[in-house]
Design a protein around this motif. Structure first.
Motif, PDB file in Angstrom:
ATOM      1  N   LEU A 149       0.821  -1.218   0.000  1.00 57.62           N
ATOM      2  CA  LEU A 149       0.000   0.000   0.000  1.00 57.62           C
ATOM      3  C   LEU A 149       0.852   1.263   0.000  1.00 57.62           C
ATOM      4  CD1 LEU A 149      -2.830  -1.062   2.445  1.00 57.62           C
ATOM      5  CD2 LEU A 149      -3.070  -0.546   0.016  1.00 57.62           C
ATOM      6  N   THR A 150       1.893   1.292   0.813  1.00 58.89           N
ATOM      7  CA  THR A 150       2.712   2.509   0.856  1.00 58.89           C
ATOM      8  C   THR A 150       3.525   2.687  -0.421  1.00 58.89           C
ATOM      9  OG1 THR A 150       4.457   1.319   2.059  1.00 58.89           O
ATOM     10  CG2 THR A 150       2.868   2.589   3.366  1.00 58.89           C
ATOM     11  N   ALA A 151       3.720   1.620  -1.170  1.00 64.79           N
ATOM     12  CA  ALA A 151       4.404   1.744  -2.458  1.00 64.79           C
ATOM     13  C   ALA A 151       3.442   2.161  -3.566  1.00 64.79           C
ATOM     14  CB  ALA A 151       5.081   0.429  -2.825  1.00 64.79           C
ATOM     15  N   GLU A 152       2.162   1.794  -3.440  1.00 62.60           N
ATOM     16  CA  GLU A 152       1.173   2.091  -4.480  1.00 62.60           C
ATOM     17  C   GLU A 152       0.498   3.449  -4.302  1.00 62.60           C
ATOM     18  OE1 GLU A 152      -1.637  -1.090  -4.450  1.00 62.60           O
ATOM     19  OE2 GLU A 152      -0.242  -2.505  -5.354  1.00 62.60           O
ATOM     20  N   LEU A 153       0.478   3.965  -3.100  1.00 60.04           N
ATOM     21  CA  LEU A 153      -0.207   5.233  -2.850  1.00 60.04           C
ATOM     22  C   LEU A 153       0.763   6.411  -2.980  1.00 60.04           C
ATOM     23  CD1 LEU A 153      -2.364   4.163   0.219  1.00 60.04           C
ATOM     24  CD2 LEU A 153      -3.128   4.482  -2.131  1.00 60.04           C
ATOM     25  N   ARG A 154       0.306   7.454  -3.635  1.00 62.59           N
ATOM     26  CA  ARG A 154       1.115   8.644  -3.883  1.00 62.59           C
ATOM     27  C   ARG A 154       0.911   9.659  -2.765  1.00 62.59           C
ATOM     28  NH1 ARG A 154       1.921  10.964  -9.303  1.00 62.59           N
ATOM     29  NH2 ARG A 154       0.357   9.478  -9.931  1.00 62.59           N
ATOM     30  N   CYS A 155       1.981  10.335  -2.410  1.00 60.43           N
ATOM     31  CA  CYS A 155       1.878  11.415  -1.430  1.00 60.43           C
ATOM     32  C   CYS A 155       1.242  12.629  -2.112  1.00 60.43           C
ATOM     33  CB  CYS A 155       3.266  11.786  -0.892  1.00 60.43           C
ATOM     34  SG  CYS A 155       3.254  13.230   0.186  1.00 60.43           S
ATOM     35  N   PRO A 156       0.102  13.115  -1.609  1.00 64.59           N
ATOM     36  CA  PRO A 156      -0.550  14.262  -2.241  1.00 64.59           C
ATOM     37  C   PRO A 156       0.274  15.542  -2.189  1.00 64.59           C
ATOM     38  CG  PRO A 156      -2.049  13.147  -0.740  1.00 64.59           C
ATOM     39  CD  PRO A 156      -0.690  12.562  -0.525  1.00 64.59           C
ATOM     40  N   LYS A 157       1.168  15.662  -1.239  1.00 68.70           N
ATOM     41  CA  LYS A 157       1.980  16.867  -1.130  1.00 68.70           C
ATOM     42  C   LYS A 157       3.179  16.806  -2.081  1.00 68.70           C
ATOM     43  CE  LYS A 157       4.368  19.824   2.133  1.00 68.70           C
ATOM     44  NZ  LYS A 157       4.814  19.996   3.504  1.00 68.70           N
ATOM     45  N   CYS A 158       3.867  15.683  -2.081  1.00 68.84           N
ATOM     46  CA  CYS A 158       5.079  15.559  -2.899  1.00 68.84           C
ATOM     47  C   CYS A 158       4.760  15.337  -4.373  1.00 68.84           C
ATOM     48  CB  CYS A 158       5.940  14.404  -2.407  1.00 68.84           C
ATOM     49  SG  CYS A 158       6.425  14.554  -0.692  1.00 68.84           S
ATOM     50  N   GLN A 159       3.697  14.632  -4.660  1.00 67.06           N
ATOM     51  CA  GLN A 159       3.184  14.355  -5.989  1.00 67.06           C
ATOM     52  C   GLN A 159       4.073  13.449  -6.823  1.00 67.06           C
ATOM     53  OE1 GLN A 159       2.094  17.926  -7.999  1.00 67.06           O
ATOM     54  NE2 GLN A 159       0.686  18.555  -6.424  1.00 67.06           N
ATOM     55  N   ASN A 160       5.314  13.271  -6.488  1.00 65.01           N
ATOM     56  CA  ASN A 160       6.162  12.392  -7.283  1.00 65.01           C
ATOM     57  C   ASN A 160       6.771  11.301  -6.420  1.00 65.01           C
ATOM     58  OD1 ASN A 160       7.134  11.629  -9.750  1.00 65.01           O
ATOM     59  ND2 ASN A 160       8.995  12.833  -9.576  1.00 65.01           N
ATOM     60  N   ASN A 161       6.359  11.196  -5.189  1.00 67.28           N
ATOM     61  CA  ASN A 161       6.860  10.160  -4.287  1.00 67.28           C
ATOM     62  C   ASN A 161       5.687   9.335  -3.784  1.00 67.28           C
ATOM     63  OD1 ASN A 161       9.299  11.410  -4.556  1.00 67.28           O
ATOM     64  ND2 ASN A 161       9.599  11.838  -2.411  1.00 67.28           N
ATOM     65  N   ASN A 162       5.973   8.062  -3.535  1.00 64.23           N
ATOM     66  CA  ASN A 162       4.942   7.270  -2.882  1.00 64.23           C
ATOM     67  C   ASN A 162       5.038   7.503  -1.379  1.00 64.23           C
ATOM     68  OD1 ASN A 162       7.105   5.679  -2.036  1.00 64.23           O
ATOM     69  ND2 ASN A 162       6.743   4.135  -3.610  1.00 64.23           N
ATOM     70  N   LEU A 163       4.104   6.925  -0.638  1.00 67.89           N
ATOM     71  CA  LEU A 163       4.087   7.157   0.808  1.00 67.89           C
ATOM     72  C   LEU A 163       5.346   6.625   1.481  1.00 67.89           C
ATOM     73  CD1 LEU A 163       0.408   6.366   1.815  1.00 67.89           C
ATOM     74  CD2 LEU A 163       1.481   8.573   1.424  1.00 67.89           C
ATOM     75  N   ALA A 164       5.881   5.538   0.967  1.00 69.01           N
ATOM     76  CA  ALA A 164       7.067   4.949   1.588  1.00 69.01           C
ATOM     77  C   ALA A 164       8.296   5.841   1.417  1.00 69.01           C
ATOM     78  CB  ALA A 164       7.336   3.572   0.980  1.00 69.01           C
ATOM     79  N   ASP A 165       8.384   6.555   0.318  1.00 66.31           N
ATOM     80  CA  ASP A 165       9.570   7.365   0.022  1.00 66.31           C
ATOM     81  C   ASP A 165       9.477   8.807   0.496  1.00 66.31           C
ATOM     82  OD1 ASP A 165      10.688   5.175  -1.194  1.00 66.31           O
ATOM     83  OD2 ASP A 165      10.028   5.748  -3.211  1.00 66.31           O
ATOM     84  N   SER A 166       8.275   9.271   0.793  1.00 66.04           N
ATOM     85  CA  SER A 166       8.076  10.683   1.115  1.00 66.04           C
ATOM     86  C   SER A 166       8.421  10.982   2.573  1.00 66.04           C
ATOM     87  CB  SER A 166       6.627  11.068   0.850  1.00 66.04           C
ATOM     88  OG  SER A 166       6.412  12.408   1.226  1.00 66.04           O
ATOM     89  N   ASN A 167       9.031  12.141   2.784  1.00 68.74           N
ATOM     90  CA  ASN A 167       9.346  12.607   4.129  1.00 68.74           C
ATOM     91  C   ASN A 167       8.372  13.677   4.620  1.00 68.74           C
ATOM     92  OD1 ASN A 167      11.601  10.969   4.397  1.00 68.74           O
ATOM     93  ND2 ASN A 167      12.927  12.458   3.396  1.00 68.74           N
ATOM     94  N   ALA A 168       7.345  13.961   3.838  1.00 71.62           N
ATOM     95  CA  ALA A 168       6.383  14.997   4.212  1.00 71.62           C
ATOM     96  C   ALA A 168       5.573  14.552   5.433  1.00 71.62           C
ATOM     97  CB  ALA A 168       5.443  15.284   3.046  1.00 71.62           C
ATOM     98  N   SER A 169       5.153  15.521   6.213  1.00 71.12           N
ATOM     99  CA  SER A 169       4.368  15.192   7.412  1.00 71.12           C
ATOM    100  C   SER A 169       3.030  14.557   7.029  1.00 71.12           C
ATOM    101  CB  SER A 169       4.157  16.434   8.264  1.00 71.12           C
ATOM    102  OG  SER A 169       3.465  17.418   7.523  1.00 71.12           O
ATOM    103  N   LEU A 170       2.459  14.977   5.900  1.00 66.60           N
ATOM    104  CA  LEU A 170       1.219  14.373   5.434  1.00 66.60           C
ATOM    105  C   LEU A 170       1.430  12.898   5.102  1.00 66.60           C
ATOM    106  CD1 LEU A 170      -1.728  14.607   4.552  1.00 66.60           C
ATOM    107  CD2 LEU A 170      -0.912  15.364   2.322  1.00 66.60           C
TER     108      LEU A 170
END
Length: 155
Positions: A37-58
């Motif tokens: 799931l964290t690999a398939e879902l995109r971070c809405p803030k970063c837009q180019n990272n998945n949840l696993a790769d993003s460091n954003a608080s969101l």
């Protein structure tokens, strides 16, 4: 100089020490589901990272919520639906084919195709004008005037 270099290296190394999220799962299936799931879902803030790769608080909040849903026993479809309801299909790296996404993928191709057809049609529409066609289009008065202009230009 050497002490300054060591001090600078030590000071800059604090940026590298990032917090790593650690999650405890009841079994390997839950962990695999969470990783998927964290690999398939995109971070809405970063837009180019998945949840696993993003460091954003969101993204961190989304990972935590996903973890809690996985531990609660929710299925992959339920979790994905939860995130789509909040962020739309944008949260998916592989969004389903809908009218909106089809237009995005097919639209540029159709634009180029129709542009090419218009160019071909317009280029074939232009008919070369022969000398005979030009003579017939001129009246006798215009022909006489043209002949006079040509004589004057030769002098």
């Amino acid at each position: 100089m050497k002490k300054l270099f060591v001090l600078m290296t030590f000071m800059l190394s604090f940026n590298v020490a990032a917090v790593i999220d650690v999650y405890d799962f009841e079994n390997a299936e839950q962990e695999a589901l969470f990783r998927t799931l964290t690999a398939e879902l995109r971070c809405p803030k970063c837009q180019n990272n998945n949840l696993a790769d993003s460091n954003a608080s969101l993204a961190k909040d989304m990972r935590t919520k996903t973890y809690h849903m996985v531990v609660e026993g929710k299925t992959e479809d339920q979790i994905v639906t939860y995130w789509i309801d909040r962020f739309g299909n944008f949260v998916l790296y592989k969004p389903p084919v809908t009218l909106g996404t089809a237009i995005l993928w097919v639209g540029p191709g159709l634009f180029v195709l129709f542009g090419g057809l218009i160019i071909v049609r317009n280029s074939r529409r232009k008919v070369s004008v022969t000398a005979d066609d030009r003579d017939e289009a001129l009246s006798s008065a215009e022909k006489a005037r043209l002949a006079k202009i040509l004589k004057d230009s030769e002098k």
